[in-house]
Design a protein around this motif. Sequence first.
Motif, PDB file in Angstrom:
ATOM      1  N   GLY A 226       0.808  -1.218   0.000  1.00 57.80           N
ATOM      2  CA  GLY A 226       0.000   0.000   0.000  1.00 57.80           C
ATOM      3  C   GLY A 226       0.839   1.266   0.000  1.00 57.80           C
ATOM      4  O   GLY A 226       0.560   2.216  -0.741  1.00 57.80           O
ATOM      5  N   HIS A 227       1.882   1.284   0.826  1.00 59.89           N
ATOM      6  CA  HIS A 227       2.781   2.442   0.857  1.00 59.89           C
ATOM      7  C   HIS A 227       3.415   2.674  -0.512  1.00 59.89           C
ATOM      8  O   HIS A 227       3.515   3.812  -0.981  1.00 59.89           O
ATOM      9  CB  HIS A 227       3.886   2.224   1.898  1.00 59.89           C
ATOM     10  N   ASP A 228       3.850   1.599  -1.148  1.00 60.02           N
ATOM     11  CA  ASP A 228       4.518   1.731  -2.447  1.00 60.02           C
ATOM     12  C   ASP A 228       3.597   2.329  -3.505  1.00 60.02           C
ATOM     13  O   ASP A 228       4.061   3.010  -4.430  1.00 60.02           O
ATOM     14  CB  ASP A 228       5.027   0.368  -2.917  1.00 60.02           C
ATOM     15  N   LEU A 229       2.303   2.092  -3.387  1.00 58.82           N
ATOM     16  CA  LEU A 229       1.359   2.604  -4.378  1.00 58.82           C
ATOM     17  C   LEU A 229       1.176   4.126  -4.292  1.00 58.82           C
ATOM     18  O   LEU A 229       0.547   4.724  -5.168  1.00 58.82           O
ATOM     19  CB  LEU A 229       0.004   1.906  -4.221  1.00 58.82           C
ATOM     20  N   MET A 230       1.733   4.741  -3.263  1.00 60.17           N
ATOM     21  CA  MET A 230       1.664   6.209  -3.165  1.00 60.17           C
ATOM     22  C   MET A 230       2.668   6.891  -4.089  1.00 60.17           C
ATOM     23  O   MET A 230       2.569   8.095  -4.337  1.00 60.17           O
ATOM     24  CB  MET A 230       1.893   6.657  -1.724  1.00 60.17           C
ATOM     25  N   PRO A 234      -2.249   9.827  -7.857  1.00 58.05           N
ATOM     26  CA  PRO A 234      -2.637  11.156  -8.375  1.00 58.05           C
ATOM     27  C   PRO A 234      -2.875  12.200  -7.291  1.00 58.05           C
ATOM     28  O   PRO A 234      -2.802  13.399  -7.568  1.00 58.05           O
ATOM     29  CB  PRO A 234      -3.932  10.870  -9.156  1.00 58.05           C
ATOM     30  N   TYR A 235      -3.160  11.764  -6.058  1.00 57.58           N
ATOM     31  CA  TYR A 235      -3.460  12.717  -4.983  1.00 57.58           C
ATOM     32  C   TYR A 235      -2.364  12.755  -3.920  1.00 57.58           C
ATOM     33  O   TYR A 235      -2.577  13.287  -2.819  1.00 57.58           O
ATOM     34  CB  TYR A 235      -4.797  12.364  -4.329  1.00 57.58           C
ATOM     35  N   ALA A 236      -1.195  12.188  -4.212  1.00 56.02           N
ATOM     36  CA  ALA A 236      -0.151  12.038  -3.191  1.00 56.02           C
ATOM     37  C   ALA A 236       0.277  13.382  -2.598  1.00 56.02           C
ATOM     38  O   ALA A 236       0.303  13.539  -1.372  1.00 56.02           O
ATOM     39  CB  ALA A 236       1.059  11.310  -3.781  1.00 56.02           C
ATOM     40  N   GLU A 237       0.614  14.345  -3.430  1.00 53.70           N
ATOM     41  CA  GLU A 237       1.141  15.611  -2.904  1.00 53.70           C
ATOM     42  C   GLU A 237       0.108  16.343  -2.056  1.00 53.70           C
ATOM     43  O   GLU A 237       0.436  16.903  -1.008  1.00 53.70           O
ATOM     44  CB  GLU A 237       1.637  16.507  -4.051  1.00 53.70           C
TER      45      GLU A 237
END
Length: 363
Positions: A226-230, A234-237
Motif C-alpha cells: 500500500g505504501h509503495d502505491l503512493m 494522483p493525490y499524493a502531494e
Amino acid sequence: MRTETDFIPKSFSKTIESGTFTWSAPSNIALVKYWGKKANQIPANPSVSFTLNTCKTITTLTFQTKANPDSFSFDLLFEGKPKEDFKPKIQKFFERIAVYCPYLKQYHFTIDTRNTFPHSSGIASSASGMAALAMNIMSLEKALNPEMTEDYFNQKASFLARLGSGSACRSVKGKVVVWGNHKGITGSSDLFGVEFPTAIHSNFSNYQDTILLVDKGEKQVSSTVGHDLMHNHPYAEQRFQQAHDNLSKLKTVLENGDLETFIEIVESEALTLHAMMMTSMPYFILMKPNTLEIINAIWKFRKNHNIPVCFTLDAGANVHILYPENVRVQVLQFIQDELVGYCENAQYICDAIGKGSQLMIDN
C-alpha cells in the motif's frame, strides 16, 4: 539533531558472552496517518499516534557468542513454536541494521515472541513486534556500552525499529508520539519518533481505545504494498500537505482539549487513508461491510447523545473507537447494545493510552 551516523557505534567498553532480555512493546494507533514512504523507511509525511497499553508484543531475546561471526544466526519462535515464515523479515531487518549494530553477527539469537492481540489483522502487529525486538537489541548494546544515556538508548531503539517497520518507531516511548519532520514540533525527525513536546490537555488523560475486531484474518494487501502505491498516486502531494496541516491543527487540539475538532481531524484522517487505497492503481478496499455499519452507528450515537466518541482505522477492517475516560460506561454500553454484533465472534479489545515499551527481564 542526531543523524544516521550518530547511531554507528565506534567502540565498546565491555564484552558479554550470553544473556537474556525480555521487553514488551505496545501497538500504537495513528491519529494523523503515515501512508507513503521514501527510501530507507523515511516517511513521506509526518504522523502522530496514541501509544496503546493492552495491545502489545512480548519478546524474549536470548543470545550466546558463536565461533563463526560471518553471518546472522537466529531461531525464531512465535508463541513458543518455530515460525519459519517470519524469518525472512527478521533476516532483512538484521541486514538493514547491521551497520548500526555490528555486534549482531557475533551471537546466535533465539527470538521468542507473542502478541496479546490477533496477528496481521490491522492492529499494527509489525509495529509492536519490531519495537520489542529493537528494545532487546538495544539492551544488548547497552550491556556492551554501559555509559549509554537513556535518551540515546530510546532514540536509537526507535531508529532501529523504524528500519523494521516504519510505524514501529512510535512504539518505543511516550503516550503521544510524533514521527516525521514537522516545523511545529520541536525535535521532530524522519529518523525516529519523539514524545509530543508540550503538555497534553487533561481531556486526553487515559483516553480510551476500544478495538472492534471486524475481521481477524490477514489483510489481502500488505501495508508495504500500500505504501509503495503512493509513489505514482494522483493525490499524493495533496495528501502529504493535508497531513502536515492536520498535524498542526491536532497539536493545538491536544494542548487545548477541543474534542469537537479532535473528532473532525481523526475521522477525516481515517477516511483519507482508505480513500488513498481506493484511488491508487491498482486500487483496493480493506474496509468490510461491517466496518461501515459501525461507522454509521457511531455517527448516529454521537449525534443523538452528544457524547464525544469517534472512530479511526488503520490499514484494515477493524475499528478503533476513541473516547474520553469519563464517558467510558456509556460508550461500552453502546458497544454491547449496538456494535458487538458486527464483530467477528463478538470480539473486541478494551485499551487506553499507555506509556511505551517496558523492560520485563534483564539477565
